[in-house]
Design a protein around this motif. Sequence first.
Motif, short mmCIF file in Angstrom:
data_model
loop_
_atom_site.label_atom_id
_atom_site.label_comp_id
_atom_site.label_asym_id
_atom_site.label_seq_id
_atom_site.Cartn_x
_atom_site.Cartn_y
_atom_site.Cartn_z
N ASP A 247 52.14 62.37 77.17
CA ASP A 247 53.51 62.60 76.40
C ASP A 247 54.05 63.86 76.44
OD1 ASP A 247 53.15 59.87 75.17
OD2 ASP A 247 52.12 60.67 73.46
N GLY A 248 53.09 65.03 76.78
CA GLY A 248 53.57 66.14 76.84
C GLY A 248 53.96 66.75 78.04
N ASN A 249 54.20 65.71 79.18
CA ASN A 249 54.39 66.22 80.42
C ASN A 249 55.78 65.51 80.89
OD1 ASN A 249 54.67 65.01 83.39
ND2 ASN A 249 53.46 66.90 83.57
N GLY A 265 51.25 95.61 87.76
CA GLY A 265 50.00 95.59 88.71
C GLY A 265 49.46 93.88 89.04
N TYR A 266 50.43 92.99 88.19
CA TYR A 266 49.69 91.45 88.52
C TYR A 266 50.86 90.89 89.32
CZ TYR A 266 46.12 92.41 85.15
OH TYR A 266 44.94 92.51 84.28
N ASP A 267 50.58 90.07 90.31
CA ASP A 267 51.18 89.49 91.11
C ASP A 267 51.44 88.00 90.82
OD1 ASP A 267 51.66 91.66 92.73
OD2 ASP A 267 50.92 90.51 94.69
N GLY A 268 50.23 87.26 90.07
CA GLY A 268 50.65 85.94 89.77
C GLY A 268 49.26 85.30 89.09
N TYR A 269 49.22 84.05 88.46
CA TYR A 269 48.00 83.68 88.21
C TYR A 269 48.11 82.11 87.96
CZ TYR A 269 50.45 83.16 83.32
OH TYR A 269 51.40 82.74 82.41
N PHE A 270 47.23 81.66 87.99
CA PHE A 270 46.98 80.10 87.48
C PHE A 270 46.18 79.85 86.44
CE2 PHE A 270 43.60 76.53 87.64
CZ PHE A 270 44.44 75.55 87.32
N ALA A 271 46.69 78.98 85.39
CA ALA A 271 46.00 78.68 84.03
C ALA A 271 45.56 77.21 83.86
CB ALA A 271 46.98 79.19 83.15
N SER A 272 44.19 77.17 83.97
CA SER A 272 43.61 75.69 83.63
C SER A 272 44.23 75.09 82.34
CB SER A 272 42.20 75.60 84.08
OG SER A 272 41.47 76.23 83.25
N LYS A 273 44.25 76.03 81.52
CA LYS A 273 44.73 75.47 80.12
C LYS A 273 46.13 74.71 80.05
CE LYS A 273 48.30 78.35 79.30
NZ LYS A 273 49.72 78.26 79.16
N ASP A 274 47.00 74.78 81.20
CA ASP A 274 48.12 73.80 81.17
C ASP A 274 47.49 72.36 81.61
OD1 ASP A 274 49.85 75.78 80.73
OD2 ASP A 274 49.56 76.38 82.90
N TYR A 275 46.25 72.11 81.82
CA TYR A 275 45.78 70.61 82.31
C TYR A 275 45.29 70.05 80.80
CZ TYR A 275 45.76 70.52 87.27
OH TYR A 275 46.31 70.48 88.69
N TYR A 297 41.56 77.96 70.90
CA TYR A 297 42.92 77.43 70.22
C TYR A 297 44.14 77.94 70.66
CZ TYR A 297 40.11 75.03 66.59
OH TYR A 297 39.16 74.18 65.99
N ILE A 298 44.29 79.40 70.90
CA ILE A 298 45.47 80.07 71.25
C ILE A 298 45.80 79.41 72.63
CG2 ILE A 298 46.32 82.29 72.18
CD1 ILE A 298 44.82 83.53 69.97
N ALA A 299 44.74 79.28 73.62
CA ALA A 299 45.13 79.00 75.05
C ALA A 299 45.39 77.48 74.90
CB ALA A 299 43.88 78.90 75.70
N LEU A 300 45.03 76.64 74.11
CA LEU A 300 45.31 75.16 74.12
C LEU A 300 46.71 75.01 73.55
CD1 LEU A 300 41.83 73.88 73.00
CD2 LEU A 300 42.88 73.17 75.12
N ASN A 301 47.13 75.76 72.44
CA ASN A 301 48.45 75.62 71.90
C ASN A 301 49.48 76.12 72.84
OD1 ASN A 301 47.34 74.60 69.35
ND2 ASN A 301 47.29 76.59 68.44
N ALA A 302 49.02 76.96 73.82
CA ALA A 302 49.80 77.43 74.79
C ALA A 302 49.92 76.50 76.16
CB ALA A 302 49.52 78.95 75.19
N SER A 303 49.51 75.33 76.17
CA SER A 303 49.49 74.69 77.41
C SER A 303 50.86 74.04 77.72
CB SER A 303 48.47 73.39 77.28
OG SER A 303 48.72 72.32 78.17
N VAL A 305 51.31 71.68 79.95
CA VAL A 305 50.78 70.19 80.19
C VAL A 305 51.46 69.76 81.57
CG1 VAL A 305 50.78 67.69 79.30
CG2 VAL A 305 51.07 69.82 77.60
N GLY A 306 50.92 70.52 82.57
CA GLY A 306 51.18 69.97 83.86
C GLY A 306 50.57 70.88 84.99
N LYS A 307 51.22 70.90 86.17
CA LYS A 307 50.56 71.76 86.92
C LYS A 307 51.52 73.18 87.15
CE LYS A 307 49.28 67.76 90.04
NZ LYS A 307 49.55 67.30 91.27
N TYR A 308 50.82 74.25 86.83
CA TYR A 308 51.76 75.32 86.81
C TYR A 308 50.93 76.45 87.48
CZ TYR A 308 54.98 73.11 83.58
OH TYR A 308 56.06 72.49 82.79
#
Length: 577
Positions: A247-249, A265-275, A297-303, A305-308
């Motif tokens: 539903d969220g995708n 100083g940061y170039d990029g990141y991948f976040a598994s919380k989006d899964y 909880y904070i990480a889950l609320n910020a998902s 919902v997809g591949k990002y």
Amino acid sequence: MKKEFMKKAFPILAICLSFTFFSCGDDEEETEFELGKNVYQFEGESLTLSGISGKGIYLAKVNGSLNTDKSPASIVTASCTGLSASVSPSLSVASSSSDSEEILSAKKHYVMSDAEKELAKEFGRLHVQKYGKQSRSALQALYSKHESDLEVGDTDDIFIQTGDSAYSEKASTLKAKGTNCNVWVVDENAADLDDESDIATIASKFDAIYPLVTKVFGTECDKILNYAYNETTKLFDYTFPDMADCDGNDTGTKINIVLCDLPSGYDGYFASKDYFYYDTQLDTSDDNLTADEKARYIALNASNVGKYFYVDIESVNKSLENSLLTLAHEFQHMISFNMKTVQNNATFGTFYDEMCSMACEDMMAGYLGVGADDTPKNRLPMFNRRYAETGTGEWNYTTNNQELYSYSSAYAFGAWLARQYGGAKLFKAILSNSHSNMDAVTEAVKSVAGEDYTDEQLIERYVQALVFTTTDFTHPTMNQAAKQTLTYGSGDSTYSYPMTAINLWNLKAALPTYSSANTNSSYYKYDGPEYLSASDPTAVRPYGFTLHDVGTASADSVTLKLSASPSGSTKYYVLVQ
């Protein structure tokens, strides 16, 4: 889709985080290990060598435990015979408590927080519980690709990480669509992009490298871990729907590359919380939550919902070439999350994950036409100077600089593995097997190169590559091109993942632009690894090592003396050249 806020009970899983570097099973059969030509080991306080007149003598201290050896033994040169001690030893710079935080040219990527690591493990545990461990070939049947209805110009609100366990929802616009990707730009940062044509380049280049990267490292996950609140049980039920059916995708199974403003100083990141997807907002204001639970909880609320994954706009402006490698780097993180955590419920610590991502950059640099100055090879001068700060397998977050030292050590170890044991094929084996961390490496070396080492023996081989400068290949070395063991494509259109030789003693020639801009000798060394003095007492990090210049043999027979007999987990090797 916005989630209605609800204050519900959420089952917290107690997860023990363990970082396995070396396996030490008591039931493993001991086998005789050949140290190699001109390599010797202290078994007691003294060691006598013959037939080495005029040759240089080096000491390597190798710590085979998870604990720092704070008081290793040292060579007592006054008690040695037949030795002309090194008269101008290198100054030890390791473990300096006064490091200034001024390394501005080295790039970093957000690594997963402890909360995200716990979430990733939860995903893996539940996925393996439902589907079992999946082989690489079985994934094709498990996953199916789906296009979305999105068009260029569509908008969405995307959560962007703004700090440690901090996220902000940003209005964003879809600027380009590729076969395998969507490229989004955060609206408030759009004016910061110097050249808008870079967006199309990012989409087309990612599409181009997608099949090359997946051939080596594997495929990304197409499932979402979906939690739905059960009014009867008052708990969350979980399912693994196809990503496009969640539903969220609304992005299908395409990979979303988000160009945004990341902290300096940061170039990029991948976040598994989006899964992850919850049909409710989790209440982060509950005073009964522990700090770890709140971070989850904070990480889950910020998902999203997809591949990002996410790329810094300023980094794109500074060097598009560097940012193209960031695409490969973050994509490997997305893949390893699937291949190790999801499919095998295996631990893949930060050191090894970053090692594989930088190896992916190394492999893709030739295809993308990126020169050495913009590749992870530019981390090697820092490795030469600061290798003693981080053990092999260790990720040190103590300071900004310490983390950069960890990046340099992770790249150097992976670069050596690729050039010594089978190039891209080795990394395919690392990601394909079901093992964790260093066990995944030694298993891959065994399967690809036919060489069976314990973890500690492999480190000893690695140390040889940091001392012996010969190019006759009688010792392990980085100074040879990786074997081109895999090929993508056919006919006249092929790519074989070239990785060129690395001469640690002549890095200025390989990095002319980088070396002219980075001259601080406290952090960078271009003419070989830092050799400490024979008596230097620098602590040896967990599964780390220190290298020492003992001197030159002034007689045919030399007797070396340690300040104490070897004990505990640290072994003492003498290398002669």
